[in-house]
Enzyme design. Structure first.
Site, short mmCIF file in Angstrom:
data_model
loop_
_atom_site.label_atom_id
_atom_site.label_comp_id
_atom_site.label_asym_id
_atom_site.label_seq_id
_atom_site.Cartn_x
_atom_site.Cartn_y
_atom_site.Cartn_z
N GLU A 74 0.87 -1.19 0.00
CA GLU A 74 0.00 0.00 0.00
C GLU A 74 0.90 1.25 0.00
OE1 GLU A 74 -2.03 0.11 3.78
OE2 GLU A 74 -3.43 1.68 3.17
N LYS A 102 -9.38 1.93 -1.82
CA LYS A 102 -9.62 1.30 -0.50
C LYS A 102 -10.97 1.73 0.08
CE LYS A 102 -7.10 0.71 3.88
NZ LYS A 102 -5.84 1.10 4.57
N CYS A 152 -4.94 -3.48 2.71
CA CYS A 152 -4.66 -3.52 4.15
C CYS A 152 -5.89 -3.77 5.01
CB CYS A 152 -3.91 -2.25 4.55
SG CYS A 152 -2.95 -2.50 6.06
C1 ACM Z 1 -3.87 0.05 7.28
O1 ACM Z 1 -4.99 -0.16 6.79
N1 ACM Z 1 -2.90 0.58 6.57
C2 ACM Z 1 -3.58 -0.31 8.67
#
Ligand code: ACM
Length: 270
Positions: free
Chosen positions: A44, A115, A148
């Site tokens: 990420e 995301k 993530c």
């Molecule tokens: C995250 O979602 N980078 C902890």
């Protein structure tokens, strides 16, 4: 597929310097060309670092996708080497910024994911993802993307698995300790491969507010076997051969099929 059903997939676990996009990209580029795989997954926000202080900073360091220089550099690598890359990038779209991942194949840019479950301070700098969870056909496999903290919402992996993903690419900047073990369950319950590409190192952009990233990038198979896992602290690249077809059979014994046995008539999602 280059070698029967075998598919070479890997991850790069890096330690980017916050805001040094050119430098971070220049460290990754040779790793992407020294051993050509079918699919390489990067963490990420791999080129910017993680802890943006506010939306203004996120907008300044983010790039339009696919026109931005980071996506274009990865497109060139994929086209030249006939490979695929999935990488987390800070995206700018007019006045909005997203914590995104790009999907690039041998024929160039294929699409992006934004995301959907933002973690903690990310809510101060990014907008929530607004694109459907999509499965991309990269020729040798069907690949879904989650980023993530999406791991904590099992609906994310389930949606991608029901969309016929063989493998989920999981660019990450993990700070909570449980994800590497929890991902084994996501793989078992969906009979799917998951490649988590995490980062290492620490960011302390505000005194006494530290993010320490836990490494342990890994490849897990549909039987829950951890095929490889990186260390907690070192930058590393790892590659494994997987048989992608293994994820297309959802039966776990002669009487049970994980998808056919579902009871959506009784599940509550709202
Ligand atoms: C995250 O979602 N980078 C902890």
């Amino acid at each position: 597929m280059k070698n029967g059903d075998l598919f070479r997939v890997g991850f790069i676990q890096n330690n980017p310097m916050f805001g040094k996009i050119g430098y971070n990209l220049s460290k990754i580029e040779p790793l992407l060309t020294q051993d050509i795989v079918d699919l390489m997954v990067l963490p990420e926000l791999f080129s910017t670092g993680y802890h943006f202080l506010n939306q203004e900073e996120a907008l300044r360091l983010s790039e339009p996708i696919p026109e931005g220089p980071t996506t274009q550099a990865l497109v060139q690598i994929c086209e030249k080497n006939q490979t695929s890359i999935i990488a987390g990038i800070a995206e700018r779209d007019k006045k909005r910024s997203y914590n995104s991942a790009v999907v690039i194949g041998p024929n160039g840019y294929q699409g992006k994911y934004r995301k959907i479950h933002l973690f903690g301070t990310e809510k101060n700098c990014f907008d929530k993802g607004n694109l459907p969870l999509k499965v991309f056909d990269i020729g040798i496999a069907r690949v879904g993307v989650m980023i993530c903290f999406d791991w904590c919402f099992p609906e994310t992996a389930r949606t991608l698995a029901l969309g016929q993903a063989d493998l989920i690419a999981h660019p990450s900047n993990l700070v909570l300790p449980h994800c590497p073990q929890a991902i084994i369950t996501r793989c078992l319950e969906n009979r799917i491969f998951i490649v988590t590409a995490n980062r290492v190192g620490t960011e302390e952009r505000i005194p006494n507010s530290t993010f320490t990233f836990i490494g342990q990038s890994q490849v897990v198979d549909p039987d829950g076997h951890v095929l490889c896992r990186a260390s907690e602290k070192e930058e590393e690249t790892k590659v494994v051969n997987i048989n992608i077809k293994k994820s297309r059979n959802k039966s776990i014994n002669s009487g049970n099929d994980l998808f056919l046995d579902r009871r959506p008539d009784l599940y509550r999602l709202q």
